[in-house]
Design a protein around this motif. Sequence first.
Motif, short mmCIF file in Angstrom:
data_model
loop_
_atom_site.label_atom_id
_atom_site.label_comp_id
_atom_site.label_asym_id
_atom_site.label_seq_id
_atom_site.Cartn_x
_atom_site.Cartn_y
_atom_site.Cartn_z
N ASN A 305 0.85 -1.18 0.00
CA ASN A 305 0.00 0.00 0.00
C ASN A 305 0.89 1.24 0.00
O ASN A 305 1.95 1.24 0.64
N THR A 306 0.46 2.28 -0.69
CA THR A 306 1.23 3.52 -0.75
C THR A 306 0.41 4.67 -0.15
O THR A 306 -0.80 4.72 -0.31
N THR A 307 1.10 5.57 0.56
CA THR A 307 0.40 6.75 1.08
C THR A 307 0.18 7.79 -0.03
O THR A 307 -0.84 8.45 -0.07
N LYS A 308 1.15 7.90 -0.92
CA LYS A 308 0.98 8.76 -2.10
C LYS A 308 0.20 7.99 -3.16
O LYS A 308 0.16 6.76 -3.13
N PRO A 309 -0.38 8.68 -4.14
CA PRO A 309 -0.98 7.95 -5.26
C PRO A 309 0.08 7.07 -5.93
O PRO A 309 1.17 7.54 -6.25
N SER A 310 -0.23 5.82 -6.11
CA SER A 310 0.79 4.90 -6.64
C SER A 310 1.28 5.28 -8.04
O SER A 310 2.45 5.02 -8.35
N GLN A 335 -1.74 1.01 -4.69
CA GLN A 335 -0.79 -0.07 -4.43
C GLN A 335 0.25 -0.14 -5.53
O GLN A 335 0.03 0.31 -6.66
N ILE A 336 1.39 -0.74 -5.17
CA ILE A 336 2.38 -1.15 -6.16
C ILE A 336 2.64 -2.64 -5.97
O ILE A 336 2.46 -3.18 -4.87
N ARG A 337 3.05 -3.29 -7.05
CA ARG A 337 3.43 -4.71 -6.99
C ARG A 337 4.87 -4.84 -7.49
O ARG A 337 5.22 -4.30 -8.55
N ILE A 338 5.67 -5.53 -6.69
CA ILE A 338 7.10 -5.68 -6.99
C ILE A 338 7.39 -7.16 -7.22
O ILE A 338 7.25 -7.97 -6.30
#
Length: 358
Positions: A305-310, A335-338
């Motif tokens: 989850n990201t606090t900034k817009p992903s 969200q981002i996916r790594i």
Amino acid sequence: MKNTYFTPGPAELYPTFYQHLQRALDEQIGSISHRSQRFRDIYQFADEQLRVLLSIPKSHGIFFTGSASEVWERIILNCVEHESFHLVNGSFSQKFYDYANALQKHAHLQEKPFGEGFDAADIDVPEYAELVCLTHNETSSGVQMRTSEIHKLKRKYPKKLFCVDIVSSAPYPDLDFNLIDSAFFSVQKAFGMPAGLGVWISNQSCLEKAEYLLQNDALTIGAHHTLPTLWKHYKTFETPATPNVLYIYLLGKIAEDFNRIGIDTIRKQTEEKARMLYKFLETSADYEPFVKQERHRSQTVVVANTTKPSPDVIANAKAANMIVGSGYGKLKESQIRIANFPAVSIEQTELLIDQLKK
């Protein structure tokens, strides 16, 4: 400067892919007949390397399809007369379930919220379900089911066929194929190749079920890539139709590279990189792991989850030549996916973490 792809598929190409591709082009692999001895040798080599890498016993055949998604349909048609059972906790396990419904099977469903995982103790397989469909690694949500839990569930229901989706985790999971009847993956994720080839591993129990269903005139097991047809040609390392010869060649070479490194080493490196990523996410003010239960967190697709817009996070990473995956579906903006695949090194993972800290 060349980009590094941390996307969960298509993903970063494995470093040796380029030299294997050049050699394949030099040897004109893309033009040879799939009925030639040269192709049979290529198929056999890929088969041998995958058997070593994934500890696949002789009871199982290794078949090639157009994609992993195709196997959803093939396994349902060939192994289900009436009822299947599906564990669903994300978009791809949902699609497996949807395929069974589309093929007019009675598909049972046990569901958990997006981002939550399954343990064997949670699961009750319906009495008449013939096939249990599991997703080892849910690419959309970053949830992984431990192989020990999969094995435990199979031992609880030994007479049912078990099929495991290992699309975004193979070769990481240490599946015991003496327990698992079928599994499948595609090459554009952890094997570091472009998309265009699916791999279906299936045992004699699945074949026997398909042959039984074939005797029922009221049913179809498909008109293309049926298990009996695949097995018939597999005996001589051939395929029913013209396959992706080039990619089968490349897959065999990359599997050989993995075997030189050793699967134990690959697993340890994967786990070390995952530890680095999750430690960063847990201590950051700007990110947090999406999957709360540590035992359910994927080792191969880390979701945050990201606090900034992903999109902003992804754009900043891209400016530093690092391509990170976006969240899936409704979570695309938050969200981002790594991807944590063998093609990306510990050093590259460290650079990504430094970039995300900025």
